[in-house]
Write a protein that holds these residues in place. Structure first.
Motif, PDB file in Angstrom:
ATOM      1  N   LEU A  98     -11.446   8.190  16.961  1.00 26.85           N
ATOM      2  CA  LEU A  98     -10.110   7.638  17.206  1.00 26.85           C
ATOM      3  C   LEU A  98     -10.149   6.111  17.223  1.00 26.85           C
ATOM      4  O   LEU A  98      -9.285   5.444  16.644  1.00 26.85           O
ATOM      5  CB  LEU A  98      -9.565   8.191  18.521  1.00 26.85           C
ATOM      6  CG  LEU A  98      -8.196   7.699  18.994  1.00 26.85           C
ATOM      7  CD1 LEU A  98      -7.455   8.825  19.708  1.00 26.85           C
ATOM      8  CD2 LEU A  98      -8.325   6.507  19.937  1.00 26.85           C
ATOM      9  N   THR A 128      -5.103  10.098  14.989  1.00 27.09           N
ATOM     10  CA  THR A 128      -4.815  11.291  15.787  1.00 27.09           C
ATOM     11  C   THR A 128      -4.600  12.568  14.976  1.00 27.09           C
ATOM     12  O   THR A 128      -4.833  13.668  15.494  1.00 27.09           O
ATOM     13  CB  THR A 128      -3.562  11.070  16.659  1.00 27.09           C
ATOM     14  OG1 THR A 128      -2.428  10.768  15.818  1.00 27.09           O
ATOM     15  CG2 THR A 128      -3.781   9.905  17.623  1.00 27.09           C
ATOM     16  N   TYR A 150      -4.182   9.961  25.186  1.00 24.63           N
ATOM     17  CA  TYR A 150      -4.850  10.131  23.896  1.00 24.63           C
ATOM     18  C   TYR A 150      -4.189   9.257  22.844  1.00 24.63           C
ATOM     19  O   TYR A 150      -4.778   8.281  22.364  1.00 24.63           O
ATOM     20  CB  TYR A 150      -4.816  11.603  23.477  1.00 24.63           C
ATOM     21  CG  TYR A 150      -5.588  11.882  22.206  1.00 24.63           C
ATOM     22  CD1 TYR A 150      -6.973  11.920  22.223  1.00 24.63           C
ATOM     23  CD2 TYR A 150      -4.931  12.115  20.998  1.00 24.63           C
ATOM     24  CE1 TYR A 150      -7.694  12.177  21.065  1.00 24.63           C
ATOM     25  CE2 TYR A 150      -5.645  12.378  19.841  1.00 24.63           C
ATOM     26  CZ  TYR A 150      -7.017  12.403  19.868  1.00 24.63           C
ATOM     27  OH  TYR A 150      -7.731  12.650  18.723  1.00 24.63           O
ATOM     28  N   VAL A 151      -2.949   9.575  22.504  1.00 23.52           N
ATOM     29  CA  VAL A 151      -2.225   8.759  21.533  1.00 23.52           C
ATOM     30  C   VAL A 151      -2.102   7.321  22.034  1.00 23.52           C
ATOM     31  O   VAL A 151      -2.170   6.363  21.247  1.00 23.52           O
ATOM     32  CB  VAL A 151      -0.832   9.362  21.263  1.00 23.52           C
ATOM     33  CG1 VAL A 151      -0.017   8.452  20.346  1.00 23.52           C
ATOM     34  CG2 VAL A 151      -0.958  10.740  20.627  1.00 23.52           C
TER      35      VAL A 151
END
Length: 211
Positions: A98, A128, A150-151
């Motif tokens: 990522l 992602t 996360y994002v």
């Protein structure tokens, strides 16, 4: 080879490894490893190129990316059964992928459009989408539904990369700044459970009450 080239290959390889680890957790055959590794490795970059209308997607222009995914899948196929805590490896390798891919995707978006906002969006999509596909195909809990951020990590990394380029930092320094920012945010989320505030909803009404 530029730092962006290194990040590109590193992102593909690391995401391919997470796909192969997901295949290992599901005890798939070698074809399953190859499939999940390839889909995860090139998924985000494919979406990015389609959004940018960049002509043939990157792995069609340069099939070596498919060879990288295949090589990683074969290595994981033989080594994964000896590894403990494969899910721990998966989430941390995903954090590395990522971090690399949010910078690479932002750089591609910026080069194609010159727009900072588009660059940040393509950075997030690139970083992602492969993981989302991996979890969907492997029937794993989606990274998007996990409580920790996360994002947001991809958004922070792409934003720092674009911002540091805008203030005049050279490409290598801006790339490292974006990568470290994304990894710090995602790593902190994994270690400390960082989350964003969640929405509050009222209790659902009984169906008879809405007739």
């Amino acid at each position: 080879m530029t730092i962006l080239d290194i990040l590109d290959y590193a992102g593909v390889a690391v995401f391919a490894a997470t796909g192969a680890l997901a295949a290992s957790r599901k005890q798939l055959d070698i074809i399953g490893y190859l499939f999940l590794a390839t889909v995860t490795g090139v998924g985000g970059g494919t979406l990015r190129d389609l959004v940018l209308s960049a002509g043939p997607v990157f792995w069609v222009k340069n099939p070596i990316y498919l060879l990288v995914c295949s090589a990683v899948a074969v290595v994981v196929f033989f080594l994964a059964p000896r590894a403990q805590s494969r899910y721990r490896w998966l989430v941390w390798l995903d954090a590395v992928g990522l971090s690399a891919y949010c910078v690479m995707g932002a750089a591609k978006g910026l080069a194609a459009t010159g727009s900072a906002s588009v660059a940040i969006v393509t950075g997030v999509l690139t970083a992602t989408f492969g993981g989302i596909l991996r979890d969907l195909l492997a029937h794993e809990p989606s990274v998007l539904l996990r409580p920790e951020v996360y994002v947001t990590a991809a958004l922070a990394g792409a934003g720092v990369f674009v911002a540091t380029l805008w203030i005049g930092l050279p490409m290598p320094a801006a790339s490292v700044a974006g990568l470290l920012t994304a990894f710090a945010v995602r790593g902190g989320a994994l270690v400390f459970g960082w989350t964003l505030p969640t929405g509050k909803s009222a209790p659902g009404r009984h169906p008879d009450d809405v007739m």
